[in-house]
Enzyme design. Structure first.
Site, PDB file in Angstrom:
ATOM      1  N   SER A 118       0.794  -1.229   0.000  1.00  0.00           N
ATOM      2  CA  SER A 118       0.000   0.000   0.000  1.00  0.00           C
ATOM      3  C   SER A 118       0.829   1.283   0.000  1.00  0.00           C
ATOM      4  CB  SER A 118      -0.956   0.024   1.197  1.00  0.00           C
ATOM      5  OG  SER A 118      -0.254   0.196   2.408  1.00  0.00           O
ATOM      6  N   LYS A 169       0.481   4.794   6.630  1.00  0.00           N
ATOM      7  CA  LYS A 169      -0.227   5.611   5.632  1.00  0.00           C
ATOM      8  C   LYS A 169       0.411   6.994   5.592  1.00  0.00           C
ATOM      9  CE  LYS A 169      -3.226   2.358   4.906  1.00  0.00           C
ATOM     10  NZ  LYS A 169      -3.121   1.546   3.690  1.00  0.00           N
TER      11      LYS A 169
END
Length: 201
Positions: free
Chosen positions: A47, A90
């Site tokens: 990710s 993230k």
């Protein structure tokens, strides 16, 4: 006879207590450092490509998040709003009050949506927008979920070097690494390049 035996053992017992105290102090320091200052983590999944690869080990500091100083663009470790037992990596794309535009489903269309980040929240996204679950799926997340800010990717060779240092000690570690380098060079060249290097040194 019993007292003499106790006197003989006394230095060993004293040394054992000193070692135990040192170990306890070291563990306390590590606990405090991990909880309040800095921690390490191994990243799993695609990710955050291309900035971070699957398997990267990163160091993340906790002071910035505790002081409320995390900024837009910072890569963070944050507790997942979907599974509180997981901590994910993230990137912060927006802070409270920021206007954020994002692509709804980049694999299907370029359709965009714009939102305003609520008070006390942040907008997070994975760098690899094609393979990530982030605020585009579950919305802005509370700032309090941020655990730490990533500031360093540990070079891949360091964990191996640490392993060898623990296993062999400094002197034998250099010998082991020299053997590995020699073997690698021979595989690449099919010759005794490693032997030539050692002779020149």
């Amino acid at each position: 006879m019993g007292m003499e035996r106790l006197q003989e053992l006394a230095p060993f017992v004293k040394e054992a207590l000193h070692i135990t105290a040192r170990v306890a102090n070291a563990l306390c320091f590590l606990h405090v450092a991990n909880t309040y200052l800095c921690s390490g983590a191994k990243l799993v999944g695609p990710s955050m490509l291309p900035a971070f690869n699957h398997g990267n080990i990163v160091l993340a500091e906790r002071i910035t998040s505790r002081l409320g100083k995390v900024g837009s663009g910072d890569a963070v470790l944050i507790r997942s709003p979907e599974n509180p037992r997981k901590v994910v990596a993230k990137r912060v794309k927006g802070l409270e009050g920021d206007v954020v535009s994002y692509v709804l489903d980049p694999s299907k269309s370029d359709e965009q949506k714009t939102v305003v980040v609520p008070k006390g929240h942040v907008w997070i996204e994975g760098d690899n927008i094609y393979e990530t679950r982030d605020s585009r799926h579950f919305g802005a997340v509370p700032y309090a979920l941020i655990q730490s800010r990533i500031f360093l990717v540990v070079p891949a060779c360091l964990p191996s070097l640490y392993y060898y240092l623990c296993l062999y000690g400094p002197r034998r570690t250099s010998d082991q690494l020299a053997k590995q380098l020699d073997s690698h060079l021979q595989d690449l060249t099919g010759g005794d390049v490693g032997e030539e290097i050692r002779m020149r040194m």
